[in-house]
Scaffold this active site. Sequence first.
Site, PDB file in Angstrom:
ATOM      1  N   CYS A 207      58.536  65.445 106.187  1.00 53.94           N
ATOM      2  CA  CYS A 207      59.433  65.317 107.334  1.00 53.94           C
ATOM      3  C   CYS A 207      60.712  66.117 107.083  1.00 53.94           C
ATOM      4  O   CYS A 207      61.096  66.361 105.933  1.00 53.94           O
ATOM      5  CB  CYS A 207      59.764  63.832 107.521  1.00 53.94           C
ATOM      6  SG  CYS A 207      60.725  63.474 109.019  1.00 53.94           S
TER       7      CYS A 207
ATOM      8  N   ASP B  74      63.513  65.068 107.537  1.00 51.78           N
ATOM      9  CA  ASP B  74      64.539  64.068 107.248  1.00 51.78           C
ATOM     10  C   ASP B  74      65.409  64.483 106.063  1.00 51.78           C
ATOM     11  O   ASP B  74      64.907  64.880 105.016  1.00 51.78           O
ATOM     12  CB  ASP B  74      63.836  62.729 106.944  1.00 51.78           C
ATOM     13  CG  ASP B  74      64.818  61.582 106.947  1.00 51.78           C
ATOM     14  OD1 ASP B  74      65.689  61.517 106.036  1.00 51.78           O
ATOM     15  OD2 ASP B  74      64.755  60.744 107.861  1.00 51.78           O
TER      16      ASP B  74
ATOM     17  N   ARG C  21      66.965  62.930 103.931  1.00 53.03           N
ATOM     18  CA  ARG C  21      66.966  62.100 102.724  1.00 53.03           C
ATOM     19  C   ARG C  21      65.842  62.428 101.751  1.00 53.03           C
ATOM     20  O   ARG C  21      65.738  61.825 100.691  1.00 53.03           O
ATOM     21  CB  ARG C  21      66.909  60.625 103.148  1.00 53.03           C
ATOM     22  CG  ARG C  21      68.136  60.225 103.960  1.00 53.03           C
ATOM     23  CD  ARG C  21      67.936  58.908 104.662  1.00 53.03           C
ATOM     24  NE  ARG C  21      66.939  59.009 105.713  1.00 53.03           N
ATOM     25  CZ  ARG C  21      66.512  57.974 106.452  1.00 53.03           C
ATOM     26  NH1 ARG C  21      67.001  56.762 106.213  1.00 53.03           N
ATOM     27  NH2 ARG C  21      65.609  58.153 107.389  1.00 53.03           N
TER      28      ARG C  21
ATOM     29  N   HIS D 175      57.372  58.997 105.008  1.00 54.77           N
ATOM     30  CA  HIS D 175      58.442  58.257 104.343  1.00 54.77           C
ATOM     31  C   HIS D 175      58.852  57.026 105.144  1.00 54.77           C
ATOM     32  O   HIS D 175      58.571  56.929 106.343  1.00 54.77           O
ATOM     33  CB  HIS D 175      59.659  59.162 104.116  1.00 54.77           C
ATOM     34  CG  HIS D 175      60.327  59.590 105.393  1.00 54.77           C
ATOM     35  ND1 HIS D 175      61.498  59.022 105.830  1.00 54.77           N
ATOM     36  CD2 HIS D 175      59.981  60.520 106.311  1.00 54.77           C
ATOM     37  CE1 HIS D 175      61.849  59.605 106.987  1.00 54.77           C
ATOM     38  NE2 HIS D 175      60.944  60.515 107.301  1.00 54.77           N
TER      39      HIS D 175
ATOM     40  N   CYS E 189      61.344  56.369 109.116  1.00 52.34           N
ATOM     41  CA  CYS E 189      61.229  57.693 109.747  1.00 52.34           C
ATOM     42  C   CYS E 189      61.554  57.613 111.245  1.00 52.34           C
ATOM     43  O   CYS E 189      60.902  56.898 112.010  1.00 52.34           O
ATOM     44  CB  CYS E 189      59.814  58.234 109.548  1.00 52.34           C
ATOM     45  SG  CYS E 189      59.578  59.874 110.272  1.00 52.34           S
TER      46      CYS E 189
HETATM   47 ZN   LIG Z   1      60.857  61.317 109.184  1.00 51.90          ZN
END
Ligand SMILES: [Zn+2]
Lengths: 220, 220, 220, 220, 220, 220
Positions: E39, E41, E43, E98, E101
């Site tokens: 992803c 994302d 993090r 993850h 999400c």
């Molecule tokens: Zn995600």
Amino acid sequence: MDHVVSGVAKFQREVFPDKADSFRELATGQQPEVLFITCADSRIDPNLITQTEPGELFICRNAGNVVPPHSNQTGGMTASIEYAVAVLGVEHIIVCGHTDCGAMKGALNPQSLESLPHVREWLGHCRAAVEVVREQRGELGAEHLDCVTMENIALQMQHLRTHPTVAAKLAAGKVTLHGWLYNIGTGEVLRYDAESRAMVPLSEVDLPSGRSQGGSRAQA
Amino acid sequence: MDHVVSGVAKFQREVFPDKADSFRELATGQQPEVLFITCADSRIDPNLITQTEPGELFICRNAGNVVPPHSNQTGGMTASIEYAVAVLGVEHIIVCGHTDCGAMKGALNPQSLESLPHVREWLGHCRAAVEVVREQRGELGAEHLDCVTMENIALQMQHLRTHPTVAAKLAAGKVTLHGWLYNIGTGEVLRYDAESRAMVPLSEVDLPSGRSQGGSRAQA
Amino acid sequence: MDHVVSGVAKFQREVFPDKADSFRELATGQQPEVLFITCADSRIDPNLITQTEPGELFICRNAGNVVPPHSNQTGGMTASIEYAVAVLGVEHIIVCGHTDCGAMKGALNPQSLESLPHVREWLGHCRAAVEVVREQRGELGAEHLDCVTMENIALQMQHLRTHPTVAAKLAAGKVTLHGWLYNIGTGEVLRYDAESRAMVPLSEVDLPSGRSQGGSRAQA
Amino acid sequence: MDHVVSGVAKFQREVFPDKADSFRELATGQQPEVLFITCADSRIDPNLITQTEPGELFICRNAGNVVPPHSNQTGGMTASIEYAVAVLGVEHIIVCGHTDCGAMKGALNPQSLESLPHVREWLGHCRAAVEVVREQRGELGAEHLDCVTMENIALQMQHLRTHPTVAAKLAAGKVTLHGWLYNIGTGEVLRYDAESRAMVPLSEVDLPSGRSQGGSRAQA
Amino acid sequence: MDHVVSGVAKFQREVFPDKADSFRELATGQQPEVLFITCADSRIDPNLITQTEPGELFICRNAGNVVPPHSNQTGGMTASIEYAVAVLGVEHIIVCGHTDCGAMKGALNPQSLESLPHVREWLGHCRAAVEVVREQRGELGAEHLDCVTMENIALQMQHLRTHPTVAAKLAAGKVTLHGWLYNIGTGEVLRYDAESRAMVPLSEVDLPSGRSQGGSRAQA
Amino acid sequence: MDHVVSGVAKFQREVFPDKADSFRELATGQQPEVLFITCADSRIDPNLITQTEPGELFICRNAGNVVPPHSNQTGGMTASIEYAVAVLGVEHIIVCGHTDCGAMKGALNPQSLESLPHVREWLGHCRAAVEVVREQRGELGAEHLDCVTMENIALQMQHLRTHPTVAAKLAAGKVTLHGWLYNIGTGEVLRYDAESRAMVPLSEVDLPSGRSQGGSRAQA
Ligand SMILES: [Zn+2]
Ligand SMILES: [Zn+2]
Ligand SMILES: [Zn+2]
Ligand SMILES: [Zn+2]
Ligand SMILES: [Zn+2]
Ligand SMILES: [Zn+2]
């Protein structure tokens, strides 16, 4: 380009004042009776050849006067046709091809389009016209340009019939399709005759009670 | 429609004869210097407002004078632009919007397009213009029509820059982009000024050595 | 499913042996004369209702007996039609709709398709048929199912004409289009008559020299 | 074609009367247990080879028995699968390939498809099957037709698993996938065995408690 | 942003010098063994959580670690997968989802995506995962986030199998698929176990002769 | 791959404990200030070269750091950009290309992509960059890799401007675009300067009041 910019000034200075009233009236709305679909070719001036004024023709133009068949993918023609028929309520749709059309030459000779990927794919919408001529004449050459141009006009009229708004109005007799061929060198306009599958002169006397210029509504 | 058909006869009888030589010359080729992209609106006559003759403007028209960004999907605008720039070698591209545009009204008010699925999707190509105005003005209403129309002109110029043939010629200084706004009621033409992000009068004196009418080539 | 698997064994044991010669001959090639396009509906058995044998009908089936118009996007129908016409050389194409069609009910009532996004979009290819009926009858209801089913047959025949291979063979008189309506409860088959835009009985005497069952080649 | 039309008359005269009750019952609805996906090839008669009656198999047919993977673009297979699984609630899906398949020959030899652009693109959905065989066997030739046909059946089963309605029912054990290979010359039907990645005889004894003919629900 | 820019300076001053030799070696080529799909994302730092160095992981990232199924329409994932497998010859493909999400939350609650048309459509590629959970659990709520996230990992692995290059290498045992779930709050990584359709700890001892981390090649 | 799996264990054992508090805080949300778009190339570690921590960069990666122009067709980049800008509210978007990029080499030499149909089509989104260099330099060769890489960064920034969410925030001065070029062998980062159409060093002093690293908001 300077010429074009100074043309605008000339228009404002010399042309607009005489027509100011009419333009002012148009400022808040349009009610065209005709959707005019033609090639982007610089040599065609729809208002000139029909001697019409601003407000009379809703005009769509692209290379090859192509009308992609209706699909769930939207394009400019599909959207503009929907707007013209459903919102403006045009009563006539003219597909106007022309002599010496670069797009038609490309459709006849796809190898010439190697470095023009988008033109080549766009002319995929003319492929049926080319195949019709090939089936009738065999190997194709430059001498078939007029045939392909005519078949393309007929094909784009076919494509128009697949558009829901057009199909509905055709079935109700509220819209009529016309296929025209404009001859750049002679100024002549022919119309497509569905019966004979041929181009015939566009003459006023051909126009009966109002609904049959080179197209008809009753067609499966 | 009778009127349009008789207009053609009038053109052939009264207009063509005087220009026969020029038309005959055009019969075998075109060399337009300008690609003129405008709305299909019936009230716009590009040759009239620029006082140009057949052969001078390669003209693409669709609802909203939209130029979809380049993608691997081909449409009529993408193909026509490729043809105009790569084959005809036009040196100027004008995106000409106008006042009282039905497409822009639809873009401002998508709910009004419920029954027009293709118009709604086509105007997705104008969404960035609408979002720009919303970000600046908050809730949108009919009073933002001019803003959206101007931002749409700027956006379609942006989209032009994503087309490979246009990008290449822009980088080489061989083509110039122009954004115009035509006022139907007054006959006035404004041009988009990239510096000030505003419309300014299109006047001849603005035109320097030839390459900067409302657009510039150096832009990332 | 056990029933289906044991049916295969029964076929091999009781049916195949008697037809072994014919099947062996078919093992290396097919030469169907007819492309038969019908709905996936379980109640239709094309070979049963035409009393034909394996090898006679090239059969395409999907929900709604839909033929998307030709486009540069390829789908299963477009590819199968190209194969049937250009490779197999079929001489007849039958579009066969039927009574009590679930797809047609969905087309009439799109709200019922909320949770079926793909069915809804697929039936976009039937939208022109629905719009035709709406234009003629006003607000639509279950009572218009037969009308929509008939208009859909006519529309898919229209769509067939946009496919290059079909258009070419039509123009050359080498392929004929037919529109059929199969009545599940009575076993009756009607054919679409383009002249009258109506369904008429499919009777042998209607068949002249061989090329005009509910379709004709000369059509713009 | 006369033969086909007279076959309809024969069906109505000789076949329908005996089954009139059953047909009348079917007139208002269908409840097929099986979605049967097979090639459009004229030599395949699904009801014949499974000895089933009208009402038992919901049948989708296209060149190559292809199931495009699920995507946001809708096609006939995607819509028909959604309808069969979500509306009709079929419990079994059979992908039935066959010997001597023209589509598989084309997939093996894409050069042969030069003049068939849509067939070529459609067979892009079979490309993974071809690549699997190429990876295992090296340079491909006509002798790999059976391998490619089998891998194509396995691949289209894979594609079925990407369709949301199918995936959901598979996870809940409410639908079972089957891969079949029909041998035109011998009438034999093999089934795809996922464990061994091979075709094995379809025999009744293989069928356990009802859910594992050549497919299984637990699969990532 | 200042922080990011000064970070670059810090990297050049404090980090690069010690690794200069290794970076210089990498300057002319890469040979990653792993394609890591995760992803976008902020993090997730793939190199951090696998403690790998530049040159080891070919990394594709988008909202939701989505792998659209193979189709003839090209997108970034399809192209990047083709490049990684066919050109770079990666031997492992990890799909790493993850916890927490945002994309998965959107997939669970499509109404929340009203003003995000592209996110909503992109998450159409996750719809099968959502439908699987809905079929098993009934009405969906925030408590099903983990289930949907896991099913999405399994689904995207399914989608990978439809890509020709992947399918071919899988069949030849030259590539292995892995499904990982990274827990942002605990730093833990689970792997998807196809047998049990569940997430299990990723521990080194699970790794046999090298080809079976949460995926297997033999699968129809 | 063993190495990667054991890396995860090492991360959990040696790295995570020291950062446990920070990770725990991140477990329930992200607030990245930057959308970082870069190539999938294994030699690029965005967090390493910017010395940033998890939570700081929302990272999209694909072969060639491509941003398709906005269209009504959704892809991973379009969706991820919409999410980053509209949901997360990032204030900076960095398009980061790099030296020795395999995708750029492919764009320069499309013949090398014969067997990679999807890579070839994906790089259609870089075609304008290639055409710009060809227009300036004539016949293209390996020596133009740096030029094409730079023009590609500029082009993808152009494409970003066509996305409605980006266009809106740009017009409001709420987001800034940056073009970076990372040199793998030297660790150096250059930034694209729109004025000079050239890459210049990325140095902190260039950063004024916060909004003009290699991009600007006022641009038509
Ligand atoms: Zn995600
Ligand atoms: Zn033309
Ligand atoms: Zn307008
Ligand atoms: Zn039906
Ligand atoms: Zn076949
Ligand atoms: Zn790269």
